[in-house]
Design a protein around this motif. Structure first.
Motif, mmCIF file in Angstrom:
data_model
loop_
_atom_site.group_PDB
_atom_site.id
_atom_site.type_symbol
_atom_site.label_atom_id
_atom_site.label_comp_id
_atom_site.label_asym_id
_atom_site.label_seq_id
_atom_site.Cartn_x
_atom_site.Cartn_y
_atom_site.Cartn_z
ATOM 1 N N LYS A 115 -2.804 6.581 -21.869
ATOM 2 C CA LYS A 115 -2.214 8.085 -21.796
ATOM 3 C C LYS A 115 -1.141 8.124 -20.795
ATOM 4 N N GLU A 116 -0.087 9.049 -21.121
ATOM 5 C CA GLU A 116 1.008 8.953 -20.518
ATOM 6 C C GLU A 116 0.843 9.934 -19.114
ATOM 7 N N THR A 117 1.651 9.698 -18.131
ATOM 8 C CA THR A 117 1.675 10.529 -16.709
ATOM 9 C C THR A 117 2.974 10.502 -16.115
ATOM 10 N N GLU A 118 2.867 11.603 -15.396
ATOM 11 C CA GLU A 118 4.252 11.699 -14.541
ATOM 12 C C GLU A 118 4.085 11.221 -13.204
ATOM 13 N N THR A 119 3.050 10.542 -12.856
ATOM 14 C CA THR A 119 2.922 10.201 -11.480
ATOM 15 C C THR A 119 3.742 8.868 -11.141
ATOM 16 N N PRO A 120 4.681 8.866 -10.363
ATOM 17 C CA PRO A 120 5.777 7.784 -10.162
ATOM 18 C C PRO A 120 4.896 6.478 -9.572
ATOM 19 N N PHE A 121 5.488 5.517 -10.105
ATOM 20 C CA PHE A 121 4.809 4.114 -9.371
ATOM 21 C C PHE A 121 4.551 3.985 -8.195
ATOM 22 N N GLU A 122 5.559 4.301 -7.327
ATOM 23 C CA GLU A 122 5.229 4.150 -5.856
ATOM 24 C C GLU A 122 4.167 5.152 -5.317
ATOM 25 N N LYS A 123 3.736 5.926 -6.070
ATOM 26 C CA LYS A 123 2.329 6.655 -5.579
ATOM 27 C C LYS A 123 1.260 6.368 -6.108
ATOM 28 N N ARG A 124 1.167 5.183 -7.015
ATOM 29 C CA ARG A 124 -0.228 5.145 -7.745
ATOM 30 C C ARG A 124 -1.400 4.488 -6.938
ATOM 31 N N ALA A 135 10.785 -1.878 -6.664
ATOM 32 C CA ALA A 135 11.339 -1.423 -7.974
ATOM 33 C C ALA A 135 11.266 -2.302 -9.234
ATOM 34 N N SER A 136 11.521 -3.353 -8.995
ATOM 35 C CA SER A 136 11.670 -4.500 -9.880
ATOM 36 C C SER A 136 10.254 -5.229 -10.440
ATOM 37 N N ASP A 137 9.261 -5.109 -9.938
ATOM 38 C CA ASP A 137 8.018 -5.487 -10.378
ATOM 39 C C ASP A 137 7.301 -4.793 -11.188
ATOM 40 N N HIS A 138 6.077 -5.484 -11.991
ATOM 41 C CA HIS A 138 5.220 -4.696 -12.617
ATOM 42 C C HIS A 138 5.663 -3.883 -13.910
ATOM 43 N N ARG A 139 6.969 -4.350 -14.415
ATOM 44 C CA ARG A 139 7.276 -3.859 -15.722
ATOM 45 C C ARG A 139 7.056 -4.178 -16.991
ATOM 46 N N PHE A 148 -12.047 1.576 -21.333
ATOM 47 C CA PHE A 148 -10.958 1.761 -20.440
ATOM 48 C C PHE A 148 -9.892 2.991 -20.752
ATOM 49 N N GLU A 149 -9.983 3.576 -19.737
ATOM 50 C CA GLU A 149 -8.629 4.561 -19.943
ATOM 51 C C GLU A 149 -7.332 4.543 -18.977
ATOM 52 N N ILE A 150 -6.337 4.222 -19.395
ATOM 53 C CA ILE A 150 -5.283 3.525 -18.815
ATOM 54 C C ILE A 150 -4.109 4.680 -18.842
ATOM 55 N N LEU A 151 -3.362 5.035 -17.730
ATOM 56 C CA LEU A 151 -2.305 5.913 -17.693
ATOM 57 C C LEU A 151 -1.153 5.005 -17.158
ATOM 58 N N TYR A 152 -0.218 5.343 -17.772
ATOM 59 C CA TYR A 152 1.170 4.397 -17.557
ATOM 60 C C TYR A 152 2.352 5.652 -17.520
ATOM 61 N N ASN A 153 3.427 5.244 -17.029
ATOM 62 C CA ASN A 153 4.794 5.836 -16.751
ATOM 63 C C ASN A 153 5.760 5.013 -17.263
ATOM 64 N N GLU A 154 6.296 5.570 -18.303
ATOM 65 C CA GLU A 154 7.602 4.643 -18.896
ATOM 66 C C GLU A 154 6.836 3.134 -19.234
ATOM 67 N N ASP A 155 7.446 2.347 -18.359
ATOM 68 C CA ASP A 155 7.059 0.564 -18.697
ATOM 69 C C ASP A 155 6.029 0.268 -17.224
ATOM 70 N N ARG A 156 5.433 1.301 -16.559
ATOM 71 C CA ARG A 156 4.619 0.917 -15.732
ATOM 72 C C ARG A 156 3.152 1.344 -15.842
ATOM 73 N N VAL A 157 2.170 0.418 -15.264
ATOM 74 C CA VAL A 157 0.852 0.880 -15.079
ATOM 75 C C VAL A 157 0.486 1.645 -13.936
ATOM 76 N N ILE A 158 0.054 2.881 -13.915
ATOM 77 C CA ILE A 158 -0.179 3.765 -13.132
ATOM 78 C C ILE A 158 -1.592 3.769 -12.555
ATOM 79 N N GLU A 159 -2.522 4.035 -13.438
ATOM 80 C CA GLU A 159 -4.026 4.272 -13.168
ATOM 81 C C GLU A 159 -4.852 3.606 -14.166
#
Length: 524
Positions: A202-211, A26-30, A161-172
């Motif tokens: 683009k913003e997404t609701e996918t959690p970081f743990e499921k990327r 949870a503390s990584d990749h912010r 490049f199309e990048i999806l993020y959730n708050e302060d995390r890169v998701i996809e």
């Protein structure tokens, strides 16, 4: 905590430390807006030849100033990764529109090099925040022309490049090549090229743990699961029919044999013995080439232990998609740690063959061996190996395609639970068919069963290697000397490992069976 669990955790820690990337917590990749996010270019190579890869900048792309090689872990080195800093700047939530990062005049030699790469369907691979990116470097415009000399070759010069993020995390992250922004590299002449890239967030609701789930879905789609479960059901039916048939036959035959031998003992002590009881004085006569036999059993036992540990680690989630080099690290570490098993098994078995009062044989071995009667051709070693290897191979045939497509292609294999079930089925079928053939061999008064049971058990490895020929020519588009030598060379080593492992399983099952039946009768 039990010792096996402690050992498993220790091995898992070694593997993760040797792999290229560790599953983040949870503390990584912010990141904050504008922060630099690591982007590495890995390799390029022909799409249909997965073993033929080169450094990204082996092709004459623009090399940025201060390019640095990433310090690679053991797993990345074994995986053939060559990570270097990429020429693109993809800062967190920093959008760019058709930004030029390089203008270059391609020489005739560079144009020719790019054209050869486009002709062979070269692709590139990068990693952005430990997420994989793929793309082709160009395309071939055939336009319905049958003559290859009339084809046109184009190099992509604009990547989007199309990048999806959730708050302060890169998701996809997804990369798409602009089909309208091209450089013609058909002719050997100097060409001006302007390389650009676009970044959209683009913003997404996918959690970081499921990327990482996206990359595991390809092997878990309903269509693939149906085929996998069909494979399992087919294999289970094969096992049930085979084991039921063999168990029924062997139980009836053995029961009749025991009754017959008991009646013979009561009727006349001097009556001539027949069948497998007749060779009771030779059945535990040590095999030829004892040292080679013991070494083969030791290596087979080590590979069996290695396979079990690999399955245990896969089932607890160590080998998640794109954990770079984790599997190769696991193989090296566990193979080294289990080397003592091979040494102990081989030396202890050799001592049983050479020493006194080591081998627990239920009957006494005679001084001189009996002559083996003349047997029909189908009772010889090669036909018996063909029969013994076909049934286990048929039980794993369907699943083999998916494994080959993952190892020698670009598919992802993540359904380790199904693979483990198939492996258990393989062991059961191998053991039962080897025991059955050993009984028929002994019933024909052929007492040289040691090597025969090992060869029959391991013959599935030969069928797998034969499947390699079929897969190479019928199911893949691999070509070239390098890829061909890699494929058949590595598969020869893998199939030899299967031969040793399954040969050990077949021999151990036969040894248990032979000891049991000779312990159940009265022999002089």
């Amino acid at each position: 905590m039990r010792p096996p669990t402690t050992l498993l955790l220790f091995i898992g820690a070694l593997i993760l430390s040797g792999a290229g990337n560790v599953r983040p917590d949870a503390s990584d990749h912010r990141y904050k807006e504008g922060d630099s996010v690591p982007l590495y270019a890995n390799k390029v190579g022909p799409f249909h030849n997965p073993s033929e890869t080169y450094r990204y900048f082996d092709l004459p792309f623009c090399i940025p100033e201060g390019v640095k090689d990433k310090k690679e872990a053991l797993g990345e080195v074994l995986n053939g990764d060559r990570l270097v800093s990429a020429p693109y700047k993809l800062n967190f939530r920093d959008e760019k529109d058709s930004e030029t990062y390089c203008k270059k005049k391609l020489s005739r030699e560079e144009v020719e090099q790019f054209r050869r790469a486009v002709e062979k369907d070269y692709y590139f691979q990068m990693y952005y925040d430990d997420l994989p990116i793929w793309g082709f470097i160009g395309k071939v415009d055939k336009d319905g022309k049958p003559d290859p000399s009339e084809f046109k070759y184009f190099l992509y010069k604009h990547i989007q490049f199309e990048i999806l993020y959730n708050e302060d995390r890169v998701i996809e992250i997804n990369a798409r090549m602009d089909p309208h922004s091209l450089v013609d590299v058909t002719e050997d002449k100097e060409v001006d090229a302007e390389f650009m890239y676009t970044v959209k967030w683009k913003e997404t609701e996918t959690p970081f743990e499921k990327r990482m789930d996206k990359y595991a879905m390809s092997s878990s789609l309903p269509h693939h699961l149906e085929i996998h479960w069909f494979s399992i059901i087919n294999s289970c039916v094969t096992v049930l029919l085979l084991t039921g048939f063999l168990a029924t036959i062997l139980m009836r035959v053995l029961k009749n044999d025991f009754m017959k031998y008991a009646q013979d003992e009561e009727a006349a002590d001097d009556q001539e013995e027949t069948g497998w009881k007749y060779i009771h004085g030779d059945v535990f006569r040590f095999p030829k080439y004892k040292s080679v036999f013991a070494a083969s059993l030791g290596s087979g036992t080590q590979l069996f232990t290695l396979t079990i540990f690999i399955f245990m680690l896969s089932l607890v989630g160590v080998f998640y998609p794109y954990n770079r080099g984790a599997l190769f690290t696991a193989l090296v570490v566990i193979y080294a740690l289990t080397s003592g098993i091979a040494g102990y098994t081989a030396s202890s078995f050799y001592c049983q063959l050479e020493g006194k009062n080591w081998f627990q044989a239920p009957v006494r071995t005679t001084k001189y061996p009996r002559e083996i009667p003349q047997l029909p051709w189908y009772r010889s070693a090669i036909p018996q190996m063909a029969m013994a290897g076909f049934l286990p191979f048929s039980a794993i045939y369907i699943e083999l395609y998916y494994i080959f497509a993952s190892v020698w292609g670009h598919r992802i294999y993540t359904i380790y639970s199904i693979l483990f079930i198939v492996f258990i089925i393989l062991l059961i079928v191998t053991a039962f068919i080897t025991v059955a053939l050993t009984y028929f061999q002994l019933a024909a008064e052929d007492h040289e069963w040691w090597w025969r049971s090992f060869l029959c058990g391991g013959s599935t490895g030969l069928f797998i290697y034969a499947y390699c020929l079929y897969y190479y020519y019928a199911r893949s588009d691999m070509s070239g000397f390098m890829q061909t030598s890699f494929f058949f060379g590595y598969m020869a080593c893998i199939c030899y490992g299967f031969f040793l492992m399954l040969g050990t399983v077949g021999f151990r099952a036969s040894l248990f069976f032979v000891r049991h039946i000779y312990r159940s009768i009265k022999c002089e």
